[in-house]
Design an enzyme around this catalytic site. Structure first.
Site, PDB file in Angstrom:
ATOM      1  N   LYS A  60      -7.123   9.575   2.072  1.00 44.33           N
ATOM      2  CA  LYS A  60      -8.361   8.872   1.687  1.00 44.33           C
ATOM      3  C   LYS A  60      -9.186   8.476   2.919  1.00 44.33           C
ATOM      4  CE  LYS A  60      -6.443   5.439  -0.606  1.00 44.33           C
ATOM      5  NZ  LYS A  60      -4.988   5.626  -0.508  1.00 44.33           N
ATOM      6  N   ARG A 136      -7.192  -0.586  -7.774  1.00 39.76           N
ATOM      7  CA  ARG A 136      -5.781  -0.193  -7.761  1.00 39.76           C
ATOM      8  C   ARG A 136      -5.104  -0.606  -9.048  1.00 39.76           C
ATOM      9  NH1 ARG A 136      -5.230   0.010  -1.857  1.00 39.76           N
ATOM     10  NH2 ARG A 136      -3.183   0.724  -1.191  1.00 39.76           N
ATOM     11  N   ARG A 171       3.006   8.247  10.892  1.00 38.39           N
ATOM     12  CA  ARG A 171       1.651   7.782  11.244  1.00 38.39           C
ATOM     13  C   ARG A 171       1.701   6.684  12.321  1.00 38.39           C
ATOM     14  NH1 ARG A 171      -2.285   6.182   6.316  1.00 38.39           N
ATOM     15  NH2 ARG A 171      -0.966   4.357   6.049  1.00 38.39           N
ATOM     16  N   ARG A 199       2.126   0.744  11.493  1.00 41.32           N
ATOM     17  CA  ARG A 199       1.824  -0.317  10.522  1.00 41.32           C
ATOM     18  C   ARG A 199       3.126  -0.857   9.936  1.00 41.32           C
ATOM     19  NH1 ARG A 199      -2.758   1.598   6.333  1.00 41.32           N
ATOM     20  NH2 ARG A 199      -1.350   0.553   4.915  1.00 41.32           N
ATOM     21  N   ARG A 210       5.361   0.691  -2.119  1.00 39.58           N
ATOM     22  CA  ARG A 210       3.921   0.970  -2.282  1.00 39.58           C
ATOM     23  C   ARG A 210       3.701   2.159  -3.221  1.00 39.58           C
ATOM     24  NH1 ARG A 210       2.291   1.977   3.628  1.00 39.58           N
ATOM     25  NH2 ARG A 210       0.158   2.166   2.898  1.00 39.58           N
TER      26      ARG A 210
HETATM   27  P1  AMP Z   1      -4.010   0.450   2.155  1.00 42.30           P
HETATM   28  O1  AMP Z   1      -4.432   0.440   3.590  1.00 42.30           O
HETATM   29  O2  AMP Z   1      -5.114   0.849   1.217  1.00 42.30           O
HETATM   30  O3  AMP Z   1      -2.739   1.235   1.922  1.00 42.30           O
HETATM   31  O4  AMP Z   1      -3.678  -1.088   1.769  1.00 42.30           O
HETATM   32  C1  AMP Z   1      -2.687  -1.816   2.455  1.00 42.30           C
HETATM   33  C2  AMP Z   1      -2.209  -2.952   1.589  1.00 42.30           C
HETATM   34  O5  AMP Z   1      -3.305  -3.846   1.296  1.00 42.30           O
HETATM   35  C3  AMP Z   1      -1.667  -2.551   0.225  1.00 42.30           C
HETATM   36  O6  AMP Z   1      -0.305  -2.143   0.280  1.00 42.30           O
HETATM   37  C4  AMP Z   1      -1.848  -3.856  -0.569  1.00 42.30           C
HETATM   38  O7  AMP Z   1      -0.875  -4.812  -0.219  1.00 42.30           O
HETATM   39  C5  AMP Z   1      -3.185  -4.358  -0.032  1.00 42.30           C
HETATM   40  N1  AMP Z   1      -4.327  -3.848  -0.843  1.00 42.30           N
HETATM   41  C6  AMP Z   1      -5.339  -3.041  -0.427  1.00 42.30           C
HETATM   42  N2  AMP Z   1      -6.196  -2.804  -1.419  1.00 42.30           N
HETATM   43  C7  AMP Z   1      -5.735  -3.470  -2.491  1.00 42.30           C
HETATM   44  C8  AMP Z   1      -6.179  -3.595  -3.837  1.00 42.30           C
HETATM   45  N3  AMP Z   1      -7.291  -2.981  -4.285  1.00 42.30           N
HETATM   46  N4  AMP Z   1      -5.442  -4.370  -4.681  1.00 42.30           N
HETATM   47  C9  AMP Z   1      -4.340  -4.995  -4.267  1.00 42.30           C
HETATM   48  N5  AMP Z   1      -3.846  -4.909  -3.023  1.00 42.30           N
HETATM   49  C10 AMP Z   1      -4.540  -4.157  -2.124  1.00 42.30           C
END
Ligand code: AMP
Length: 255
Positions: A60, A136, A171, A199, A210
């Site tokens: 993404k 999400r 990563r 990360r 996740r």
């Molecule tokens: P990402 O970088 O998109 O993988 O997001 C990292 C973390 O941020 C996720 O594992 C969630 O803990 C939190 N997060 C990001 N976007 C959302 C969302 N739309 N709803 C809930 N948690 C989110």
């Protein structure tokens, strides 16, 4: 006397005409500005609101970067916004950190409040918006619809779980340039390897949580949009290389 009165009447009419003309110009100006705004929004693509959807590691972020470079949408990555809040030690960051570290989802009401303050600004209105990492959950998808932020295109990147695991665990981020590398697929220059960071939620254990959250709560979002019938859903094979994937996206956005 009569001439003076006539003059006054004439001047009054002239003033009225000037006022009407000025009013007309303001209205016309406003209308042109409106048209211009609309034109800018659709200058490069008729798709003004885009959601890019996929599991962690589906590409993404990479595709978002290319969309922004080529089409100018304003990019909102909810993960990046949250990580910045955590770094800055804000109340929101403190609240989100526990959920993020555990690989779980931050509560819907927090996410909805957070994104509404970003997405409703003048820039996304003008240039279009690209939402990455949200919705999400079905609740977040409905909340976006209710706040008038229904996308007109959803890009869904499909990648099998085992490929995602390999992508995520290799990563690394360069904290200096913020560039993302992959130890196998996009190796960093040898002189910066020592400073790269991983990360905290990119470990195999956190990744499994996740991924489970994605399969349980996020996957039904595609059917949320498909059922509505108003939003186009572009389903792509995210295992293809980034240029091949972007070519398909780019052709769609140029329609
Ligand atoms: P990402 O970088 O998109 O993988 O997001 C990292 C973390 O941020 C996720 O594992 C969630 O803990 C939190 N997060 C990001 N976007 C959302 C969302 N739309 N709803 C809930 N948690 C989110």
């Amino acid at each position: 006397m009569k001439v003076m009165r006539l003059n006054r009447v004439f001047n009054k009419n002239l003033n009225k005409q000037k006022l009407l003309l000025a009013g007309g110009l303001v209205l016309a100006g406003g209308f042109c500005y409106y048209l211009n705004e609309e034109a800018e929004a659709s200058d490069k693509s008729k798709y003004h609101g885009i959601v890019i959807f996929g599991a962690p590691g589906s590409g993404k972020g990479t595709q978002s970067e290319l969309i922004v470079q080529n089409f100018g949408h304003v990019h909102f990555s909810t993960g990046d916004i949250l990580r910045a809040e955590v770094r800055n030690g804000t109340e929101l960051g403190k609240l989100a950190k526990g959920y993020m570290d555990a690989g779980g989802l931050v509560p819907d009401n927090v996410m909805i409040g957070m994104i509404s303050s970003h997405i409703k600004g003048p820039e996304p209105k003008k240039h279009g918006w690209l939402l990455d990492g949200m919705p999400r959950t079905a609740i977040q998808a409905s909340a976006l619809d209710e706040m008038g932020c229904q996308p007109n295109l959803v890009i869904s990147l499909n990648v099998p779980d085992e490929v995602l695991l390999e992508r995520i665990c290799g990563r690394r981020e360069d904290p200096v340039t913020k560039k993302i590398y992959h130890m196998t697929f996009n190796p960093p220059p040898s002189d910066i390897v020592g400073r790269l960071t991983q990360r905290s939620d990119d470990t195999p254990e956190k990744f499994k949580v996740r991924l489970q959250a994605f399969h349980d709560q996020s996957a039904p979002i595609i059917s949320h949009y498909e059922k509505q019938g108003k939003v186009q859903v572009l389903k792509l094979d995210g295992t293809k290389n980034k240029n091949e994937v972007f070519k398909i996206i780019s052709d769609k956005l140029k329609e």
